[in-house]
Design a protein around this motif. Structure first.
Motif, PDB file in Angstrom:
ATOM      1  N   ALA A 126       0.898  -1.366   0.031  1.00  0.00           N
ATOM      2  CA  ALA A 126      -0.055  -0.156  -0.105  1.00  0.00           C
ATOM      3  C   ALA A 126       0.916   1.399  -0.054  1.00  0.00           C
ATOM      4  O   ALA A 126       0.371   2.402  -0.289  1.00  0.00           O
ATOM      5  N   GLU A 127       2.090   1.139   0.493  1.00  0.00           N
ATOM      6  CA  GLU A 127       3.056   2.162   0.358  1.00  0.00           C
ATOM      7  C   GLU A 127       3.641   2.389  -0.829  1.00  0.00           C
ATOM      8  O   GLU A 127       4.574   3.361  -0.938  1.00  0.00           O
ATOM      9  N   GLY A 128       3.319   1.514  -1.815  1.00  0.00           N
ATOM     10  CA  GLY A 128       4.053   1.578  -3.077  1.00  0.00           C
ATOM     11  C   GLY A 128       5.304   0.886  -3.400  1.00  0.00           C
ATOM     12  O   GLY A 128       5.867   1.109  -4.510  1.00  0.00           O
ATOM     13  N   GLU A 129       5.830   0.377  -2.107  1.00  0.00           N
ATOM     14  CA  GLU A 129       7.146  -0.414  -2.337  1.00  0.00           C
ATOM     15  C   GLU A 129       6.894  -2.027  -2.803  1.00  0.00           C
ATOM     16  O   GLU A 129       5.828  -2.614  -2.585  1.00  0.00           O
ATOM     17  N   ALA A 130       8.014  -2.376  -3.528  1.00  0.00           N
ATOM     18  CA  ALA A 130       7.866  -3.917  -4.051  1.00  0.00           C
ATOM     19  C   ALA A 130       7.783  -4.713  -2.877  1.00  0.00           C
ATOM     20  O   ALA A 130       8.781  -4.638  -2.025  1.00  0.00           O
ATOM     21  N   ALA A 131       7.065  -5.676  -2.728  1.00  0.00           N
ATOM     22  CA  ALA A 131       6.641  -6.513  -1.529  1.00  0.00           C
ATOM     23  C   ALA A 131       7.896  -7.460  -1.929  1.00  0.00           C
ATOM     24  O   ALA A 131       8.299  -8.116  -2.939  1.00  0.00           O
ATOM     25  N   GLY A 132       8.164  -7.885  -0.727  1.00  0.00           N
ATOM     26  CA  GLY A 132       9.184  -9.028  -0.304  1.00  0.00           C
ATOM     27  C   GLY A 132       9.591  -9.435   0.893  1.00  0.00           C
ATOM     28  O   GLY A 132       9.457  -8.856   1.786  1.00  0.00           O
ATOM     29  N   PHE A 133       9.904 -10.622   1.095  1.00  0.00           N
ATOM     30  CA  PHE A 133      10.166 -11.310   2.258  1.00  0.00           C
ATOM     31  C   PHE A 133      11.213 -12.141   2.288  1.00  0.00           C
ATOM     32  O   PHE A 133      11.463 -12.786   1.306  1.00  0.00           O
ATOM     33  N   GLU A 134      11.684 -12.282   3.570  1.00  0.00           N
ATOM     34  CA  GLU A 134      12.848 -13.411   3.618  1.00  0.00           C
ATOM     35  C   GLU A 134      12.181 -14.298   4.644  1.00  0.00           C
ATOM     36  O   GLU A 134      11.607 -14.019   5.876  1.00  0.00           O
ATOM     37  N   ILE A 135      12.322 -15.547   4.459  1.00  0.00           N
ATOM     38  CA  ILE A 135      11.754 -16.784   5.272  1.00  0.00           C
ATOM     39  C   ILE A 135      12.972 -17.526   5.740  1.00  0.00           C
ATOM     40  O   ILE A 135      13.666 -18.095   4.760  1.00  0.00           O
ATOM     41  N   ILE A 136      12.846 -17.805   7.044  1.00  0.00           N
ATOM     42  CA  ILE A 136      14.191 -18.612   7.504  1.00  0.00           C
ATOM     43  C   ILE A 136      13.658 -20.060   8.064  1.00  0.00           C
ATOM     44  O   ILE A 136      12.442 -20.151   8.805  1.00  0.00           O
ATOM     45  N   GLY A 137      14.060 -21.100   7.647  1.00  0.00           N
ATOM     46  CA  GLY A 137      13.962 -22.398   8.194  1.00  0.00           C
ATOM     47  C   GLY A 137      15.392 -22.582   8.973  1.00  0.00           C
ATOM     48  O   GLY A 137      15.706 -21.799   9.578  1.00  0.00           O
ATOM     49  N   VAL A 138      15.686 -23.892   9.399  1.00  0.00           N
ATOM     50  CA  VAL A 138      16.579 -24.050  10.296  1.00  0.00           C
ATOM     51  C   VAL A 138      17.239 -25.336   9.505  1.00  0.00           C
ATOM     52  O   VAL A 138      16.745 -26.337   9.194  1.00  0.00           O
ATOM     53  N   ALA A 139      18.622 -25.283   9.549  1.00  0.00           N
ATOM     54  CA  ALA A 139      19.249 -26.139   8.867  1.00  0.00           C
ATOM     55  C   ALA A 139      19.420 -27.749   9.706  1.00  0.00           C
ATOM     56  O   ALA A 139      19.509 -27.606  10.685  1.00  0.00           O
ATOM     57  N   TRP A 163      16.062 -20.968  18.889  1.00  0.00           N
ATOM     58  CA  TRP A 163      15.062 -20.060  19.547  1.00  0.00           C
ATOM     59  C   TRP A 163      15.772 -18.734  19.909  1.00  0.00           C
ATOM     60  O   TRP A 163      14.983 -17.601  20.101  1.00  0.00           O
ATOM     61  N   GLY A 164      16.860 -18.788  20.130  1.00  0.00           N
ATOM     62  CA  GLY A 164      17.672 -17.393  20.361  1.00  0.00           C
ATOM     63  C   GLY A 164      17.243 -16.433  18.986  1.00  0.00           C
ATOM     64  O   GLY A 164      16.976 -15.077  19.538  1.00  0.00           O
ATOM     65  N   ILE A 165      17.356 -16.935  17.835  1.00  0.00           N
ATOM     66  CA  ILE A 165      16.892 -16.179  16.763  1.00  0.00           C
ATOM     67  C   ILE A 165      15.588 -15.553  16.938  1.00  0.00           C
ATOM     68  O   ILE A 165      15.371 -14.279  16.602  1.00  0.00           O
ATOM     69  N   TRP A 166      14.654 -16.423  17.115  1.00  0.00           N
ATOM     70  CA  TRP A 166      13.280 -16.084  16.932  1.00  0.00           C
ATOM     71  C   TRP A 166      13.080 -15.315  18.091  1.00  0.00           C
ATOM     72  O   TRP A 166      12.104 -14.189  18.039  1.00  0.00           O
ATOM     73  N   SER A 167      13.353 -15.374  19.175  1.00  0.00           N
ATOM     74  CA  SER A 167      13.281 -14.459  20.392  1.00  0.00           C
ATOM     75  C   SER A 167      13.633 -13.080  20.191  1.00  0.00           C
ATOM     76  O   SER A 167      13.248 -12.202  20.606  1.00  0.00           O
ATOM     77  N   ALA A 168      14.786 -13.115  19.555  1.00  0.00           N
ATOM     78  CA  ALA A 168      15.469 -11.525  19.320  1.00  0.00           C
ATOM     79  C   ALA A 168      14.693 -11.150  18.257  1.00  0.00           C
ATOM     80  O   ALA A 168      14.965  -9.823  17.939  1.00  0.00           O
ATOM     81  N   GLY A 169      14.012 -11.960  17.504  1.00  0.00           N
ATOM     82  CA  GLY A 169      13.270 -10.929  16.318  1.00  0.00           C
ATOM     83  C   GLY A 169      14.026 -10.856  15.300  1.00  0.00           C
ATOM     84  O   GLY A 169      13.853  -9.842  14.297  1.00  0.00           O
ATOM     85  N   ASP A 170      15.191 -11.630  15.097  1.00  0.00           N
ATOM     86  CA  ASP A 170      16.160 -11.651  13.915  1.00  0.00           C
ATOM     87  C   ASP A 170      15.585 -12.372  12.740  1.00  0.00           C
ATOM     88  O   ASP A 170      16.143 -13.320  12.272  1.00  0.00           O
ATOM     89  N   PHE A 171      14.421 -12.094  12.270  1.00  0.00           N
ATOM     90  CA  PHE A 171      13.728 -12.569  11.218  1.00  0.00           C
ATOM     91  C   PHE A 171      12.767 -11.548  10.562  1.00  0.00           C
ATOM     92  O   PHE A 171      12.190 -10.809  11.370  1.00  0.00           O
ATOM     93  N   GLU A 172      12.114 -11.893   9.308  1.00  0.00           N
ATOM     94  CA  GLU A 172      11.018 -11.438   8.877  1.00  0.00           C
ATOM     95  C   GLU A 172       9.960 -12.215   9.074  1.00  0.00           C
ATOM     96  O   GLU A 172       8.726 -11.775   9.640  1.00  0.00           O
TER      97      GLU A 172
END
Length: 602
Positions: free
Chosen positions: A410-423, A457-466
């Motif tokens: 809605a702000e006119g920016e190209a939409a995009g996401f990074e999605i993380i799994g777990v190795a 869990w540390g990554i999820w808790s820290a909000g280090d993801f989109e």
């Protein structure tokens, strides 16, 4: 063996609870070694009836300190029930107790009276009495995580007689006794003065985090006895323990020792892939370890093969970081993203046959949702199946536009996401890749990557993801509120160090009005009556369905491979615990203990 999709709630969890993934990759030299070491006949020494299983144990690295479950030999496996049975098992379907080492438990006001069966023995010949129970409970009051439910709320402990212990609770509520009644008792003779010290400390008001506890804990977690003293129908045969297998032998004086039908239980060492090869070789009677889709097909050619089905109480889906991607705060965008996913296809690729699709999108698995809501109520729930036209309609309604095949916000920016799994978590990796493909195909640029498995869990808790592939529901807590603790509260502390999802728990629901989800979780957990609990629970499920704060994609279904006619005559078609979570009172292990499994007649 450790299945490789770990516990959905916390980082410092038991490895027994590192649940749910597919095993992939070549067997390699280790797999060949396992097959060589395990090849042999159908019975034990002297024609003893033998039951076989598999787990990735480490005889050298793992301790014999069973009171500290993490890292203790076989304590993170379903086989622990065979040598250290629980006090009781909780029936997830009927929500009732079936007692094992305990004879009964009963509430008297704020006091829970717990009573052992008479005549119980430890494998060292000593009596299992309320003294063991008293010491155990005191140690658990000190050692149980402060956020957990049960032992941290105990304010007083008292041994009433040779068999009974009184535990007084602070503001008890239905279900608070779960971990206390289920507690797996360890022997007082093993732990020396730890038990007596713990009793004195608890009586003096010492609790976890106090200086006195810190000193006690430092000694306790380092304690490593030479052997495991057992209370169940099996005990460790020290002469038959090696890096390749552990043999448990019948202990006649143990609980149900005269009732079990197998003289030996052999646990072979192997990881997910090695376990699958052992099953194909006919060496394993029953396994709870993860299997790949390819292995699932190969099993069907093994003589006597069958699946043992265990229901799942959680699933795999997507968790959003609303601070990192504020466009996700619009519920229409979340719903559109859900409609872009074919959950049935994603589940099949990720789990083979070991999944089920999502029907109700309530935050609880469908099995529980149908227990809570009537059919008429469920008819009003919105479904978020694969529907590209509906996704486009929702995005356009949210002000998104599509130009040259690319969606813009809605702000006119190209939409995009990074999605993380777990190795290394196969089902997470495959789910992330399929979401990436689906969103990219629709014109939303998406990149999938995997984070290391040592601390997601540390990554999820820290909000280090989109966007993160993450669990929903709850396989640890049989009460319904556990699902919403997971969905709403875990990784959502909202602090500077642990922002997690950054999801505002005070929401506006189309049908329920203004709702404080944190308060509702607490009400559903601690209300003094089931009617009040159920009302809060229903509200949270309706809100989840309406607002879709995270996207459930598929539900875990556990298909445990088993062999009949080799060593085991047959597996039971029904058992009181057959609707329990596979790692929480496994009904095959309970059937074995209760004499419900028998050997093939020679």
């Amino acid at each position: 063996m450790t299945p490789t999709t770990p516990h959905p709630l916390i980082p410092d969890m038991s490895r027994r609870r590192l649940l749910r993934t597919i095993g992939f990759g070549a067997a390699g030299a280790a797999g060949a070694g396992v097959l060589t070491s395990c090849a042999g006949g159908d019975t034990g020494s002297g024609g003893a009836a033998r039951f076989t299983g598999v787990f990735d144990f480490d005889l050298t690295a793992q301790t014999r300190n069973v009171a500290v479950e993490d890292g203790a030999l076989l304590m993170n496996s379903v086989y622990a029930d065979l040598f250290l049975p629980s006090g009781a098992f909780y029936n997830w379907q009927t929500h009732e107790w079936d007692y094992l080492l305990l004879e009964k438990s009963a509430w008297e006001g704020d006091d829970l009276i717990v009573t052992l069966r008479p005549g119980l023995k430890w494998s060292d010949g000593t009596d299992l009495t309320a003294e063991d129970l008293h010491q155990n409970y005191a140690i658990r009051v000190l050692e149980a995580p402060s956020w957990s439910v049960g032992f941290p709320q105990v304010t007083e402990l008292e041994q009433l007689d040779d068999l009974s212990v009184r535990a007084r609770f602070d503001n008890p509520f239905p279900g608070i006794e779960l971990q206390v009644v289920k507690h797996r008792v360890f022997s007082k003779s093993t732990y020396g003065d730890f038990g007596a010290r713990a009793i004195a400390m608890v009586a003096d008001g010492v609790r976890q985090g106090d200086d006195e506890h810190a000193e006690f804990n430092a000694e306790f977690i380092e304690f490593n006895p030479d052997t495991i003293i057992t209370s169940g129908p099996y005990t460790f045969d020290q002469a038959q323990m090696s890096d390749a297998q552990i043999t448990l032998v019948r202990e006649e004086t143990g609980y149900q020792g005269s009732k079990v039908n197998f003289d030996e239980v052999v646990v072979h060492k192997g990881d997910n892939r090695q376990a699958s090869l052992l099953i194909q070789q006919g060496e394993i009677d029953y396994s709870t370890l993860a299997t790949s889709a390819a292995d699932q097909q190969a099993f069907k050619g093994v003589e006597g093969f069958r699946w043992i089905e265990h229901p799942g109480y959680d699933g795999c889906g997507l968790m959003f970081n609303y601070e990192a991607k504020p466009e996700l705060k619009d519920v229409r965008v979340r719903k559109a993203l859900a409609h872009l996913l074919d959950g049935d296809q994603i589940g099949r690729v990720a789990r083979g046959e070991a999944y089920s699709p999502v029907k109700y999108y309530s935050g609880m698995v469908d099995l529980q949702t149908e227990q809570v809501f009537s059919a008429d109520e469920l008819a009003g729930f919105e479904a978020y199946g694969h529907d590209l036209d509906r996704a486009a309609e929702l995005l356009e309604d949210a002000g998104w536009t599509k130009e040259d095949g690319v969606w813009h916000t809605a702000e006119g920016e190209a939409a995009g996401f990074e999605i993380i799994g777990v190795a290394g978590w196969g089902d997470f990796e495959l789910t992330a890749v399929q979401v990436e493909e689906a969103w990219n195909a629709f014109g939303i640029k998406t990149t999938a990557r995997n984070v290391p498995a040592d601390n997601p869990w540390g990554i999820w808790s820290a909000g280090d993801f989109e966007v993160a592939v993450r669990h929903w529901g709850n396989p640890e807590i049989p009460q319904y509120w556990g699902a919403f603790q997971m969905n709403y509260l875990v990784e959502n502390a909202g602090t500077e160090d642990a922002p997690g999802q950054s999801f505002d728990l005070k929401v506006e629901s189309p049908s329920q009005g203004e709702v404080d989800l944190a308060e509702l979780v607490e009400t559903a957990k601690t209300a003094g009556n089931e009617e009040e609990q159920r009302k809060a629970l229903k509200t949270m499920a309706i809100v989840f369905n309406e607002l879709l704060p995270r996207i459930p994609i598929w539900t875990y279904e556990y298909l445990a491979p088993a062999l009949e006619g080799v060593r085991v005559e047959s597996f039971p078609e029904e058992h009181p615990a057959d609707q329990n979570q596979i790692y929480m009172d496994n009904h095959i292990m309970l059937a074995l203990i209760q004499g419900g499994l028998g050997p093939v007649e020679q």
